[in-house]
Design a protein around this motif. Structure first.
Motif, PDB file in Angstrom:
ATOM      1  N   THR A  22       8.710  -7.920  -0.311  1.00 19.67           N
ATOM      2  CA  THR A  22       8.239  -8.382  -1.617  1.00 19.67           C
ATOM      3  C   THR A  22       6.734  -8.175  -1.745  1.00 19.67           C
ATOM      4  O   THR A  22       6.245  -7.682  -2.773  1.00 19.67           O
ATOM      5  CB  THR A  22       8.575  -9.875  -1.822  1.00 19.67           C
ATOM      6  OG1 THR A  22      10.000 -10.035  -1.783  1.00 19.67           O
ATOM      7  CG2 THR A  22       8.057 -10.374  -3.165  1.00 19.67           C
ATOM      8  N   ARG A  23       5.987  -8.532  -0.707  1.00 19.69           N
ATOM      9  CA  ARG A  23       4.539  -8.351  -0.734  1.00 19.69           C
ATOM     10  C   ARG A  23       4.168  -6.879  -0.883  1.00 19.69           C
ATOM     11  O   ARG A  23       3.258  -6.535  -1.639  1.00 19.69           O
ATOM     12  CB  ARG A  23       3.907  -8.919   0.550  1.00 19.69           C
ATOM     13  CG  ARG A  23       3.843 -10.426   0.600  1.00 19.69           C
ATOM     14  CD  ARG A  23       3.268 -10.899   1.933  1.00 19.69           C
ATOM     15  NE  ARG A  23       1.865 -10.540   2.057  1.00 19.69           N
ATOM     16  CZ  ARG A  23       0.856 -11.273   1.607  1.00 19.69           C
ATOM     17  NH1 ARG A  23       1.089 -12.421   0.992  1.00 19.69           N
ATOM     18  NH2 ARG A  23      -0.394 -10.884   1.775  1.00 19.69           N
ATOM     19  N   THR A  24       4.873  -6.024  -0.157  1.00 26.12           N
ATOM     20  CA  THR A  24       4.593  -4.593  -0.236  1.00 26.12           C
ATOM     21  C   THR A  24       4.834  -4.064  -1.645  1.00 26.12           C
ATOM     22  O   THR A  24       4.012  -3.302  -2.181  1.00 26.12           O
ATOM     23  CB  THR A  24       5.468  -3.821   0.768  1.00 26.12           C
ATOM     24  OG1 THR A  24       5.144  -4.247   2.094  1.00 26.12           O
ATOM     25  CG2 THR A  24       5.232  -2.322   0.662  1.00 26.12           C
ATOM     26  N   LEU A  25       5.952  -4.456  -2.244  1.00 26.86           N
ATOM     27  CA  LEU A  25       6.264  -3.996  -3.602  1.00 26.86           C
ATOM     28  C   LEU A  25       5.251  -4.528  -4.614  1.00 26.86           C
ATOM     29  O   LEU A  25       4.862  -3.817  -5.549  1.00 26.86           O
ATOM     30  CB  LEU A  25       7.684  -4.433  -3.989  1.00 26.86           C
ATOM     31  CG  LEU A  25       8.814  -3.734  -3.218  1.00 26.86           C
ATOM     32  CD1 LEU A  25      10.168  -4.365  -3.561  1.00 26.86           C
ATOM     33  CD2 LEU A  25       8.838  -2.239  -3.538  1.00 26.86           C
ATOM     34  N   LEU A  26       4.814  -5.753  -4.444  1.00 31.89           N
ATOM     35  CA  LEU A  26       3.805  -6.334  -5.342  1.00 31.89           C
ATOM     36  C   LEU A  26       2.469  -5.603  -5.192  1.00 31.89           C
ATOM     37  O   LEU A  26       1.801  -5.314  -6.187  1.00 31.89           O
ATOM     38  CB  LEU A  26       3.629  -7.825  -5.054  1.00 31.89           C
ATOM     39  CG  LEU A  26       4.749  -8.744  -5.549  1.00 31.89           C
ATOM     40  CD1 LEU A  26       4.630 -10.135  -4.928  1.00 31.89           C
ATOM     41  CD2 LEU A  26       4.737  -8.842  -7.082  1.00 31.89           C
ATOM     42  N   LEU A  27       2.088  -5.286  -3.958  1.00 32.68           N
ATOM     43  CA  LEU A  27       0.832  -4.568  -3.728  1.00 32.68           C
ATOM     44  C   LEU A  27       0.896  -3.152  -4.302  1.00 32.68           C
ATOM     45  O   LEU A  27      -0.077  -2.660  -4.879  1.00 32.68           O
ATOM     46  CB  LEU A  27       0.513  -4.522  -2.237  1.00 32.68           C
ATOM     47  CG  LEU A  27       0.032  -5.844  -1.619  1.00 32.68           C
ATOM     48  CD1 LEU A  27       0.068  -5.779  -0.095  1.00 32.68           C
ATOM     49  CD2 LEU A  27      -1.383  -6.182  -2.099  1.00 32.68           C
ATOM     50  N   ASP A  28       2.039  -2.494  -4.142  1.00 31.63           N
ATOM     51  CA  ASP A  28       2.196  -1.144  -4.707  1.00 31.63           C
ATOM     52  C   ASP A  28       2.081  -1.176  -6.230  1.00 31.63           C
ATOM     53  O   ASP A  28       1.421  -0.327  -6.839  1.00 31.63           O
ATOM     54  CB  ASP A  28       3.559  -0.557  -4.309  1.00 31.63           C
ATOM     55  CG  ASP A  28       3.623  -0.183  -2.839  1.00 31.63           C
ATOM     56  OD1 ASP A  28       2.557  -0.112  -2.197  1.00 31.63           O
ATOM     57  OD2 ASP A  28       4.744   0.028  -2.334  1.00 31.63           O
ATOM     58  N   ALA A  29       2.723  -2.157  -6.844  1.00 37.15           N
ATOM     59  CA  ALA A  29       2.657  -2.286  -8.295  1.00 37.15           C
ATOM     60  C   ALA A  29       1.237  -2.632  -8.743  1.00 37.15           C
ATOM     61  O   ALA A  29       0.738  -2.097  -9.744  1.00 37.15           O
ATOM     62  CB  ALA A  29       3.635  -3.367  -8.775  1.00 37.15           C
ATOM     63  N   ALA A  30       0.582  -3.510  -7.992  1.00 36.68           N
ATOM     64  CA  ALA A  30      -0.784  -3.899  -8.331  1.00 36.68           C
ATOM     65  C   ALA A  30      -1.719  -2.700  -8.277  1.00 36.68           C
ATOM     66  O   ALA A  30      -2.587  -2.541  -9.139  1.00 36.68           O
ATOM     67  CB  ALA A  30      -1.270  -4.989  -7.379  1.00 36.68           C
TER      68      ALA A  30
END
Length: 220
Positions: A22-30
């Motif tokens: 989840t953190r990785t996907l949020l960072l990629d989107a950010a």
């Protein structure tokens, strides 16, 4: 046999693995949203939606938009430090080969990672106007600098650098040189050649070595 028994079962993610994903996907989107809209223009709602999560999921991983950006910044810096460490492991720090490889890294960052430098500058302006954010930013950026310090400390010990020259100070100077030259090359590419950072590092380490040389041997 029943086909469903033949197919491999999908392994269920552990709680820790799911959180990391989840953190990785949020960072990629950010990274995508910040690059397009800037730090101020981006919203947590937009970032969460782009990652496929609710804002609640975002806030369960990051306290604020500031925290999300600083995590992204720290990750990017750590990636660069890892690249620098590989260069210094491949070639002895302070040699022309190591300096040349770090020079190529600088040019690669300046010419290809064109979205992130403006974001860093934008957040720096935001942070200097918000002291709490500035303190958080300073603490977060110490992490990758400390990683660089460890690499430099090992190299300096191997080269017999004088004790009064601290690896922390050298790491700070190297990081400042890198960041400053990246920004200058983005403004005026012709003023910062691939060789310039390498030359600056060579001068820096030559000065350190000279400081540790016995009196009267510097010119030998």
């Amino acid at each position: 046999m029943n086909g469903e028994h033949d197919a491999p079962r999908r392994q269920r993610l552990t709680r820790a693995e799911a959180k990391a994903r989840t953190r990785t996907l949020l960072l990629d989107a950010a990274a995508r949203i910040f690059a397009r809209k800037g730090f101020t223009g981006a919203s947590v709602e937009e970032i969460a939606e782009a990652a496929g999560f609710s804002t609640g999921a975002l806030y369960s991983n990051f306290d604020s938009k500031e925290a999300l950006f600083l995590e992204l910044l720290s990750d990017r810096q750590n990636d660069r430090i890892a690249e620098a460490a590989r260069a210094l492991d491949s070639h002895e720090a302070g040699t022309g080969e190591a300096a040349a490889e770090l020079g190529r890294l600088l040019i690669d960052v300046a010419d290809k990672d064109i979205d992130f430098a403006p974001l860093q500058a934008e957040f720096w302006l935001y942070a200097v106007r918000n002291p709490q954010a500035l303190e958080t930013m300073a603490a977060k950026l110490r992490e990758p600098r400390q990683a660089l310090e460890q690499v430099i400390s090992t190299s300096m010990a191997e080269r017999g650098a004088p004790e009064e020259v601290s690896a922390e100070a050298v790491a700070t100077v190297v990081a400042a040189l890198f960041q400053g030259l990246v920004r200058l090359r983005r403004i005026d590419p012709s003023s910062v050649s691939e060789e310039l950072f390498a030359q600056a590092l060579t001068w820096l380490f030559a000065g350190i070595n000279a400081a540790g040389a016995p009196a009267g041997t510097e010119g030998d």
